[in-house]
Design a protein around this motif. Structure first.
Motif, short mmCIF file in Angstrom:
data_model
loop_
_atom_site.label_atom_id
_atom_site.label_comp_id
_atom_site.label_asym_id
_atom_site.label_seq_id
_atom_site.Cartn_x
_atom_site.Cartn_y
_atom_site.Cartn_z
N ILE A 21 0.84 -1.21 0.00
CA ILE A 21 0.00 0.00 0.00
C ILE A 21 0.87 1.26 0.00
O ILE A 21 0.59 2.24 -0.70
N SER A 22 1.95 1.24 0.76
CA SER A 22 2.86 2.42 0.81
C SER A 22 3.50 2.68 -0.55
O SER A 22 3.62 3.83 -1.00
N ILE A 23 3.90 1.62 -1.23
CA ILE A 23 4.52 1.79 -2.55
C ILE A 23 3.53 2.39 -3.53
O ILE A 23 3.86 3.30 -4.30
N ILE A 24 2.28 1.88 -3.49
CA ILE A 24 1.26 2.41 -4.39
C ILE A 24 1.01 3.88 -4.09
O ILE A 24 0.89 4.72 -4.99
N PHE A 25 0.96 4.23 -2.80
CA PHE A 25 0.71 5.61 -2.40
C PHE A 25 1.86 6.54 -2.86
O PHE A 25 1.63 7.63 -3.39
N ARG A 30 4.22 10.60 -6.52
CA ARG A 30 5.28 10.94 -7.49
C ARG A 30 4.69 11.28 -8.85
O ARG A 30 5.13 12.20 -9.53
N ARG A 31 3.65 10.51 -9.24
CA ARG A 31 3.01 10.78 -10.53
C ARG A 31 2.38 12.15 -10.53
O ARG A 31 2.48 12.90 -11.49
N PRO A 36 2.95 18.29 -13.29
CA PRO A 36 3.14 19.75 -13.45
C PRO A 36 4.55 20.11 -13.87
O PRO A 36 4.76 21.03 -14.63
N ILE A 37 5.54 19.38 -13.37
CA ILE A 37 6.93 19.69 -13.71
C ILE A 37 7.17 19.49 -15.19
O ILE A 37 7.76 20.31 -15.87
N GLN A 38 6.66 18.39 -15.75
CA GLN A 38 6.84 18.14 -17.17
C GLN A 38 6.12 19.19 -17.99
O GLN A 38 6.62 19.66 -18.99
#
Length: 256
Positions: A21-25, A30-31, A36-38
């Protein structure tokens, strides 16, 4: 204690489930941050050229202003970093240019030193050459002076020798010449030379010395170097009296 059908307790899988669950979060966060940065990066790239016009003293203000703008901070930091990179690039170019100019200056300096050394070398060679030529001319002049002096001494000795020889010949033949000339009066020098056993030039030399030294020969006459007439003052007086008495004189009478 809860167990599955295999007999493994369920709490054993709780840490694994939490990690998933932490990895998915985290991936979701990050996504969301990357989108916005891109987007801003794509639209802000053309502004990098304009950003070069921002004065250096405003960079710190830009960094402070961008610090509170959320996701745009990364873009502004990147833009300021690009300008800083351009500045560093120009600074590096100036450093390379200064190094190049310094190298060129050192090369020119080395070339000038080489030219000056070559110039001094040529001047020294020319000076040595001129000195050698002057010494050579001096030696030749001294050699010529010695040769001329030697030739002069030789000529003087020959003249002295000839003078002694002439004087000895004159002393030996002067009386014979005087006797023959007085007897003959009008003398052909070639005939006189044969009688004396001398050359014509030697007879002429003896007669010239007699005319210069003997008073009896002071009125003698020459016809070139072939004929010599011996005449005295008495002969002139007799000739003058004969001319006055007769008023004229024949060729036969004129022959003394």
């Amino acid at each position: 204690m809860v167990k599955d059908n295999g007999g493994t307790p369920l709490f054993v899988f709780i840490p694994l489930i939490v990690c998933i669950i932490s990895i998915i979060f985290l991936l979701d966060i990050r996504r969301r941050r990357n989108l916005p940065i891109q987007f801003n990066t794509i639209h802000d790239e053309p502004d990098l050229v304009d950003d070069e016009l921002i004065p250096d003293e405003e960079e710190e203000d830009l960094e402070e202003d961008d610090a509170g703008e959320g996701s745009s901070t990364a873009v502004r930091v990147r833009r300021v970093g690009t300008k800083r990179g351009e500045k560093l690039r120009r600074k590096e170019q100036m450093r390379q240019y200064r190094e190049y100019m310094e190298q060129q200056r050192q090369i020119r300096k080395a070339q000038e030193e080489i030219y000056e050394e070559e110039f001094r070398r040529r001047k020294l060679e020319e000076s040595i050459k001129r000195t050698d030529e002057m010494d050579k001319r001096k030696r030749e002049k001294e050699k010529k002076a010695k040769a001329d002096e030697k030739e002069g001494l030789k000529k003087q000795k020959n003249e002295e020798k000839d003078a002694k020889k002439r004087q000895a010949r004159f002393d030996k033949y002067k009386e014979k010449v005087k006797k023959l000339v007085k007897e003959t009066k009008l003398c052909q020098l070639n005939d006189l030379a044969k009688l004396l056993g001398l050359s014509k030039e030697e007879v002429v030399d003896i007669l010239q010395q007699l005319c210069a030294q003997d008073m009896e020969f002071e009125l003698c006459l020459w016809s070139g170097t072939d004929t010599f007439l011996f005449i005295t003052r008495d002969d002139y007086n007799d000739f003058s009296q004969s001319l006055k008495g007769k008023g004229k004189i024949s060729v036969e009478d004129g022959y003394i």
